[in-house]
Motif scaffolding. Structure first.
Motif, PDB file in Angstrom:
ATOM      1  N   TRP A 110      35.868  38.417  47.336  1.00 50.25           N
ATOM      2  CA  TRP A 110      36.642  39.648  47.400  1.00 50.25           C
ATOM      3  C   TRP A 110      37.870  39.624  46.501  1.00 50.25           C
ATOM      4  O   TRP A 110      38.526  40.655  46.322  1.00 50.25           O
ATOM      5  CB  TRP A 110      37.065  39.932  48.847  1.00 50.25           C
ATOM      6  CG  TRP A 110      37.751  38.783  49.532  1.00 50.25           C
ATOM      7  CD1 TRP A 110      37.163  37.818  50.277  1.00 50.25           C
ATOM      8  CD2 TRP A 110      39.160  38.487  49.526  1.00 50.25           C
ATOM      9  NE1 TRP A 110      38.107  36.924  50.739  1.00 50.25           N
ATOM     10  CE2 TRP A 110      39.338  37.314  50.298  1.00 50.25           C
ATOM     11  CE3 TRP A 110      40.271  39.084  48.945  1.00 50.25           C
ATOM     12  CZ2 TRP A 110      40.591  36.741  50.503  1.00 50.25           C
ATOM     13  CZ3 TRP A 110      41.527  38.513  49.149  1.00 50.25           C
ATOM     14  CH2 TRP A 110      41.670  37.365  49.913  1.00 50.25           C
ATOM     15  N   ILE A 111      38.208  38.466  45.909  1.00 46.20           N
ATOM     16  CA  ILE A 111      39.384  38.363  45.045  1.00 46.20           C
ATOM     17  C   ILE A 111      39.001  38.747  43.610  1.00 46.20           C
ATOM     18  O   ILE A 111      38.164  38.072  43.005  1.00 46.20           O
ATOM     19  CB  ILE A 111      39.955  36.934  45.065  1.00 46.20           C
ATOM     20  CG1 ILE A 111      40.720  36.666  46.353  1.00 46.20           C
ATOM     21  CG2 ILE A 111      40.863  36.697  43.883  1.00 46.20           C
ATOM     22  CD1 ILE A 111      42.176  37.061  46.331  1.00 46.20           C
ATOM     23  N   PRO A 112      39.583  39.810  43.037  1.00 48.22           N
ATOM     24  CA  PRO A 112      39.286  40.134  41.638  1.00 48.22           C
ATOM     25  C   PRO A 112      39.934  39.123  40.692  1.00 48.22           C
ATOM     26  O   PRO A 112      40.928  38.480  41.031  1.00 48.22           O
ATOM     27  CB  PRO A 112      39.894  41.528  41.465  1.00 48.22           C
ATOM     28  CG  PRO A 112      40.979  41.609  42.493  1.00 48.22           C
ATOM     29  CD  PRO A 112      40.517  40.762  43.651  1.00 48.22           C
ATOM     30  N   GLY A 113      39.398  39.002  39.516  1.00 46.84           N
ATOM     31  CA  GLY A 113      39.892  38.013  38.563  1.00 46.84           C
ATOM     32  C   GLY A 113      41.261  38.322  38.006  1.00 46.84           C
ATOM     33  O   GLY A 113      41.987  37.419  37.579  1.00 46.84           O
ATOM     34  N   ASP A 114      41.635  39.600  37.990  1.00 44.32           N
ATOM     35  CA  ASP A 114      42.967  39.988  37.517  1.00 44.32           C
ATOM     36  C   ASP A 114      43.335  41.340  38.122  1.00 44.32           C
ATOM     37  O   ASP A 114      42.529  41.967  38.806  1.00 44.32           O
ATOM     38  CB  ASP A 114      43.012  40.044  35.971  1.00 44.32           C
ATOM     39  CG  ASP A 114      41.936  40.936  35.386  1.00 44.32           C
ATOM     40  OD1 ASP A 114      41.605  41.974  36.003  1.00 44.32           O
ATOM     41  OD2 ASP A 114      41.405  40.597  34.315  1.00 44.32           O
ATOM     42  N   GLY A 115      44.566  41.762  37.873  1.00 47.64           N
ATOM     43  CA  GLY A 115      45.023  43.058  38.368  1.00 47.64           C
ATOM     44  C   GLY A 115      45.298  43.066  39.857  1.00 47.64           C
ATOM     45  O   GLY A 115      45.388  42.013  40.501  1.00 47.64           O
ATOM     46  N   PRO A 116      45.425  44.249  40.435  1.00 48.63           N
ATOM     47  CA  PRO A 116      45.685  44.363  41.868  1.00 48.63           C
ATOM     48  C   PRO A 116      44.573  43.721  42.702  1.00 48.63           C
ATOM     49  O   PRO A 116      43.412  43.703  42.294  1.00 48.63           O
ATOM     50  CB  PRO A 116      45.739  45.877  42.104  1.00 48.63           C
ATOM     51  CG  PRO A 116      46.063  46.463  40.771  1.00 48.63           C
ATOM     52  CD  PRO A 116      45.405  45.568  39.767  1.00 48.63           C
ATOM     53  N   ILE A 117      44.950  43.197  43.866  1.00 50.76           N
ATOM     54  CA  ILE A 117      43.976  42.582  44.769  1.00 50.76           C
ATOM     55  C   ILE A 117      43.484  43.662  45.722  1.00 50.76           C
ATOM     56  O   ILE A 117      44.122  43.984  46.731  1.00 50.76           O
ATOM     57  CB  ILE A 117      44.605  41.393  45.525  1.00 50.76           C
ATOM     58  CG1 ILE A 117      45.019  40.308  44.521  1.00 50.76           C
ATOM     59  CG2 ILE A 117      43.618  40.832  46.550  1.00 50.76           C
ATOM     60  CD1 ILE A 117      45.752  39.135  45.134  1.00 50.76           C
ATOM     61  N   GLN A 118      42.351  44.244  45.375  1.00 48.74           N
ATOM     62  CA  GLN A 118      41.776  45.321  46.182  1.00 48.74           C
ATOM     63  C   GLN A 118      40.258  45.250  46.103  1.00 48.74           C
ATOM     64  O   GLN A 118      39.696  44.663  45.178  1.00 48.74           O
ATOM     65  CB  GLN A 118      42.303  46.690  45.763  1.00 48.74           C
ATOM     66  CG  GLN A 118      42.429  46.902  44.286  1.00 48.74           C
ATOM     67  CD  GLN A 118      43.449  47.975  43.945  1.00 48.74           C
ATOM     68  OE1 GLN A 118      44.260  48.412  44.787  1.00 48.74           O
ATOM     69  NE2 GLN A 118      43.422  48.425  42.723  1.00 48.74           N
ATOM     70  N   TRP A 119      39.592  45.843  47.085  1.00 50.73           N
ATOM     71  CA  TRP A 119      38.165  45.619  47.264  1.00 50.73           C
ATOM     72  C   TRP A 119      37.579  46.702  48.170  1.00 50.73           C
ATOM     73  O   TRP A 119      38.315  47.485  48.782  1.00 50.73           O
ATOM     74  CB  TRP A 119      37.913  44.240  47.884  1.00 50.73           C
ATOM     75  CG  TRP A 119      38.909  43.854  48.946  1.00 50.73           C
ATOM     76  CD1 TRP A 119      40.004  43.049  48.797  1.00 50.73           C
ATOM     77  CD2 TRP A 119      38.950  44.321  50.304  1.00 50.73           C
ATOM     78  NE1 TRP A 119      40.706  42.967  49.973  1.00 50.73           N
ATOM     79  CE2 TRP A 119      40.081  43.722  50.922  1.00 50.73           C
ATOM     80  CE3 TRP A 119      38.139  45.144  51.064  1.00 50.73           C
ATOM     81  CZ2 TRP A 119      40.413  43.958  52.257  1.00 50.73           C
ATOM     82  CZ3 TRP A 119      38.464  45.387  52.392  1.00 50.73           C
ATOM     83  CH2 TRP A 119      39.595  44.791  52.969  1.00 50.73           C
ATOM     84  N   VAL A 120      36.256  46.732  48.231  1.00 48.81           N
ATOM     85  CA  VAL A 120      35.520  47.629  49.132  1.00 48.81           C
ATOM     86  C   VAL A 120      34.550  46.781  49.936  1.00 48.81           C
ATOM     87  O   VAL A 120      33.872  45.906  49.390  1.00 48.81           O
ATOM     88  CB  VAL A 120      34.742  48.704  48.360  1.00 48.81           C
ATOM     89  CG1 VAL A 120      33.991  49.617  49.336  1.00 48.81           C
ATOM     90  CG2 VAL A 120      35.668  49.524  47.473  1.00 48.81           C
ATOM     91  N   ARG A 121      34.471  47.029  51.228  1.00 47.08           N
ATOM     92  CA  ARG A 121      33.489  46.351  52.083  1.00 47.08           C
ATOM     93  C   ARG A 121      32.689  47.404  52.842  1.00 47.08           C
ATOM     94  O   ARG A 121      33.269  48.266  53.511  1.00 47.08           O
ATOM     95  CB  ARG A 121      34.163  45.382  53.058  1.00 47.08           C
ATOM     96  CG  ARG A 121      33.128  44.562  53.853  1.00 47.08           C
ATOM     97  CD  ARG A 121      33.775  43.530  54.726  1.00 47.08           C
ATOM     98  NE  ARG A 121      32.767  42.737  55.448  1.00 47.08           N
ATOM     99  CZ  ARG A 121      32.574  41.447  55.292  1.00 47.08           C
ATOM    100  NH1 ARG A 121      33.327  40.767  54.441  1.00 47.08           N
ATOM    101  NH2 ARG A 121      31.645  40.807  55.984  1.00 47.08           N
TER     102      ARG A 121
END
Length: 271
Positions: A100-111
């Motif tokens: 769920w951790i993106p490689g860069d930028g804001p830490i945001q996600w969809v589940r």
């Protein structure tokens, strides 16, 4: 029925230290993890834990390692968005293997939970106590909402836009949140916004959007509605919030706030 547990504002510090020289946040998180594990057999369909920010108190690698060590005992997967006490780069480095951790930028996600989805948004503005949703965050939200169509959605943020009634906390909530709320109002399905930051359980309604603030696992912020007073911490029972999708009497997401710790009982009502 599918569901998840929300914990928030764990404020983990270095091992052996106390937050604000008084609060044993590590012990509080251990108590929350133990309580969740003990309750799981009674909670049907819980898929994961969502942490809505302020995982640590200063955002240091040592604090994130301490947080991860305590959470290793949790019998559920977990994912998180940052709060104002977190630091994005250190958080990313600590949990980089997580999907769920993106490689860069804001830490945001969809589940995707099946009948509903959760969108985690990063409202961290480093160096500030209040939160903001960046242009990247707005774009992420637009794309995520477009992808789920009319499906019910939960928006998970650290900073709430709803005012709690505690002026000292409301001054540092989500600034510029009207843009976010207008977009959520336009979503064709049911919308709920869940947040932390205030260290209290507070619920309100803004237009079509149900807004919930969850209690912290550690210390609480004292309820004080007087203008001009600084926030103060108080030791009340920590808690977490259980969200489960119910189909009766109509499909909806139902929440239940559970205090952490061990309590006497249960006993039957009639002996």
């Amino acid at each position: 029925m599918p569901g998840f547990i929300q914990i928030t504002d764990t404020h983990i510090v270095a091992p052996g230290a106390l937050a604000y020289r008084r609060s044993d946040t590590a012990d509080a998180l251990r108590r929350a993890v133990s309580t969740i594990n003990a309750k799981l057999p009674l909670l049907d369909g819980i898929d994961c834990v969502i942490v809505t920010g302020d995982l640590t108190d200063h955002g240091t690698p040592e604090e994130y390692a301490h947080f991860a060590a305590i959470m290793a005992d949790l019998e559920l997967p977990w994912q998180a968005v940052p709060g104002n006490h977190d630091r994005r780069d250190a958080m990313r480095a600590a949990f980089a293997p997580a999907p769920w951790i993106p490689g860069d930028g804001p830490i945001q996600w969809v589940r995707d939970f099946g009948p509903f989805s959760v969108i985690g948004l990063d409202t961290l503005l480093e160096g500030a106590h209040h939160g903001e949703l960046s242009l990247d965050g707005v774009g992420f939200l637009e794309a995520a909402l477009a992808a789920i169509g009319a499906q019910p959605v939960v928006i998970a943020t650290h900073h709430p836009w709803m005012h709690s009634g505690i002026p000292a906390m409301d001054a540092d909530n989500l600034h510029g949140g009207a843009t976010l709320m207008a977009r959520l109002e336009a979503h064709p399905g049911p919308v709920r916004m869940i947040s932390g930051h205030v260290h209290r359980a507070v619920t309100g309604q803004i237009g079509r959007v149900t807004c919930q603030i969850a209690p912290a696992t550690c210390h609480a912020v004292m309820t004080d509605h007087r203008v001009g007073c600084d926030p103060q911490l108080t030791f009340e029972p920590g808690g977490f919030t259980v969200y489960r999708w119910r189909i009766e009497p109509e499909p909806s997401l139902v929440s239940d706030t559970i205090p952490t710790g061990s309590f006497s009982g249960p006993w039957p009502f009639a002996d």
